[in-house]
Design an enzyme around this catalytic site. Sequence first.
Site, PDB file in Angstrom:
ATOM      1  N   ARG A 163       0.510  -1.239   0.067  1.00  0.00           N
ATOM      2  CA  ARG A 163      -0.447   0.159   0.125  1.00  0.00           C
ATOM      3  C   ARG A 163       0.759   0.797   0.088  1.00  0.00           C
ATOM      4  O   ARG A 163       0.152   1.985  -1.164  1.00  0.00           O
ATOM      5  CB  ARG A 163      -0.896   0.106   0.677  1.00  0.00           C
ATOM      6  N   ILE A 164       1.860   1.630   1.568  1.00  0.00           N
ATOM      7  CA  ILE A 164       2.286   2.648   1.349  1.00  0.00           C
ATOM      8  C   ILE A 164       3.517   2.850   0.327  1.00  0.00           C
ATOM      9  O   ILE A 164       3.949   3.383  -0.925  1.00  0.00           O
ATOM     10  CB  ILE A 164       3.422   2.490   1.876  1.00  0.00           C
ATOM     11  N   ASP A 183      10.291  -6.221  -5.568  1.00  0.00           N
ATOM     12  CA  ASP A 183       9.476  -6.579  -5.168  1.00  0.00           C
ATOM     13  C   ASP A 183       8.571  -8.158  -5.131  1.00  0.00           C
ATOM     14  O   ASP A 183       8.514  -8.232  -6.452  1.00  0.00           O
ATOM     15  CB  ASP A 183       7.749  -5.590  -5.024  1.00  0.00           C
ATOM     16  N   THR A 215       9.027  -2.561   3.433  1.00  0.00           N
ATOM     17  CA  THR A 215       8.732  -3.785   3.648  1.00  0.00           C
ATOM     18  C   THR A 215       8.636  -4.335   5.083  1.00  0.00           C
ATOM     19  O   THR A 215       8.653  -3.321   6.039  1.00  0.00           O
ATOM     20  CB  THR A 215       9.639  -5.136   3.667  1.00  0.00           C
ATOM     21  N   CYS A 242      11.219   4.507   6.448  1.00  0.00           N
ATOM     22  CA  CYS A 242      10.664   4.831   7.553  1.00  0.00           C
ATOM     23  C   CYS A 242       9.145   3.770   7.372  1.00  0.00           C
ATOM     24  O   CYS A 242       7.587   3.832   7.787  1.00  0.00           O
ATOM     25  CB  CYS A 242       9.860   5.965   6.855  1.00  0.00           C
ATOM     26  N   ALA A 243       9.862   2.906   7.961  1.00  0.00           N
ATOM     27  CA  ALA A 243       9.392   0.778   7.489  1.00  0.00           C
ATOM     28  C   ALA A 243       9.160   0.514   9.219  1.00  0.00           C
ATOM     29  O   ALA A 243       8.334   0.827   9.991  1.00  0.00           O
ATOM     30  CB  ALA A 243       9.262   0.690   6.255  1.00  0.00           C
ATOM     31  N   ASP A 268      12.949   7.136  10.658  1.00  0.00           N
ATOM     32  CA  ASP A 268      12.301   7.381  11.279  1.00  0.00           C
ATOM     33  C   ASP A 268      11.827   6.818  12.433  1.00  0.00           C
ATOM     34  O   ASP A 268      11.215   6.673  13.180  1.00  0.00           O
ATOM     35  CB  ASP A 268      10.547   8.005  10.476  1.00  0.00           C
ATOM     36  N   GLU A 273      14.620   1.333  20.165  1.00  0.00           N
ATOM     37  CA  GLU A 273      13.132   2.772  20.321  1.00  0.00           C
ATOM     38  C   GLU A 273      13.427   2.883  21.386  1.00  0.00           C
ATOM     39  O   GLU A 273      12.459   1.814  22.628  1.00  0.00           O
ATOM     40  CB  GLU A 273      12.112   2.603  19.431  1.00  0.00           C
ATOM     41  N   HIS A 291       9.855   8.436  15.274  1.00  0.00           N
ATOM     42  CA  HIS A 291       8.622   7.110  14.383  1.00  0.00           C
ATOM     43  C   HIS A 291       7.373   7.960  14.909  1.00  0.00           C
ATOM     44  O   HIS A 291       6.415   7.938  14.717  1.00  0.00           O
ATOM     45  CB  HIS A 291       8.611   6.367  16.087  1.00  0.00           C
ATOM     46  N   ALA A 294       2.704   7.767  10.763  1.00  0.00           N
ATOM     47  CA  ALA A 294       1.789   7.776  11.050  1.00  0.00           C
ATOM     48  C   ALA A 294       1.476   8.651  11.651  1.00  0.00           C
ATOM     49  O   ALA A 294      -0.124   8.775  12.144  1.00  0.00           O
ATOM     50  CB  ALA A 294       1.465   6.630  11.567  1.00  0.00           C
TER      51      ALA A 294
END
Length: 540
Positions: A163-164, A183, A215, A242-243, A268, A273, A291, A294
């Site tokens: 999707r992203i 992919d 991924t 950013c995944a 991100d 973390e 992070h 979203a």
Amino acid sequence: MIEQAIADKSQTENKAIYRILVSDAMSEQGLSPLLNDPRVECVQQNVADADDLHEYDALLVRSATTVTEELMEKMSSLKIIARAGVGVDNIDIDAATKHGIVVVNAPDGNTISTAEHTFAMICSLLRKIPQANASIKAGEWKRKAFQGTELRGKTLGIIGFGRIGSQIAKRVKAFEMTPYVFDPFLTKARAEKLGVTVASLDDVLQVADIITVHTPLTKETKGLLGMKNIGKTKKGVFLINCARGGIIDEEALKHYLREGHIAGAALDVFEEEPVADEELLAFDNVIATPHIAASTKEAQLNVAEQVSQEVLHFLEGNPVSNSINLPTLSKEVYEKVKPYYELTKKMGFLLSQCMKTPVQEIEVRYGGNVADIETSITTRSLMAGFLSPRVDAGVNDVNAGLIAKERGISFTEKHSSNQTFGYANIIHAVVHGEDRTFEVHGTFIKEYGPRIVKINGFNVDFVPEGHLIYIQHNDRPGVIGKMGQLLAEHNVNIATMQVGRQEEGGDAIMMVAVDKVATDEVIEALKAVDEIHFADRIEL
């Protein structure tokens, strides 16, 4: 506002019949389906502070609350857990399934926010915006120090095209960039339709000026951009993550930053973390955010609203569309389906790792007494197992078909009472790709559990679990000895081994179970053996 809504409802004559605990902060507007329903008592309180946990029917969380089996046992009336977001790492899925608790998430609620944040990070990195901002706020005026790089004309490598990734590709056109995509499930036909160039991982690494990863974090993708693969990239490449933390190996990243091979990195997410690696953050050409890809008002509203509606839908007795674990079944049906459900999920994982080229169709054939059960559930289980290692969203038995359709993969199931190959039950899965086909036969034997009994026409018999090495080779004397000696040299111990052949001296296969993960070095060494055509590791 939440407390007031609860107070207002308590004054009505309608008695709440569903109690729902919201353990983490969420958008009140997003929770409105629950707050405005007179049948629902919605309480916002951390689980650690609640003393009546056994009374709740549903639990809503984000990432702050860890949902353990111990917590589930305390919440004895719990029927559903909803994660307002994509990742469910903070929820013990196996324990939830064991306790008959459905787990749902919101897989697409933050798609746009993550895609936009990714491009914001790319622009900020190449134009050195954070550094320039810090400099001017410090009273400096160093225009020459912050000369940037244009996006127009650059090649963007996208690793992962769910999707992203597909939303990233849409935005690439506006910046006049050339998108190269890796992919394993992306067919040439779908790539042409979306206006991207499908390529191997090595090709993406070699041609891309900027690489962004999208991924899931799995055994296969952990450290995907490590010492070896980053070394294949262009000098002056920019890396974006950013995944999920861990897809880019941070030690390798620091090495290539020190060497000057990487022009910059935008992160991100991190392996640990909150991030504690001061050395990584100290690089002038590394920009970072905590992070927050979203974290937009719209995304938080979307995910809260999605899970609120899912929870209410489920409590009303309706099926849910974003279930992570088993679908809701009666105990009788569940007991019949469970052995085959687990077998087909393993077969899906096996096929996914063996068939790494783009896939167009998956066919599942049932023979013997397995045809008497509800096979749509087991087919979806196989599809979920096949898709989940490669897709950047939570795949489950409910949404596997939709996700497959989005990626141009069709699937069918067939039944035949007389094609059992001598077994009481047989499940035959065939994966059709653009240039090859891969087949697996599995069965369930009550005394021995799930077994894989045939691969691409070769008879075998092994349990689909643990660390495996799949080898295609010539049937010649000494091949097994060479393989065993090579593994011994790399301190890899063989647990079991199955050899299959169709005729003497022809093609043959080996499925070797080992005690630890075979490294890339081991696999490459096996491929170098003259008689071995192909070798790869399989993790089940």
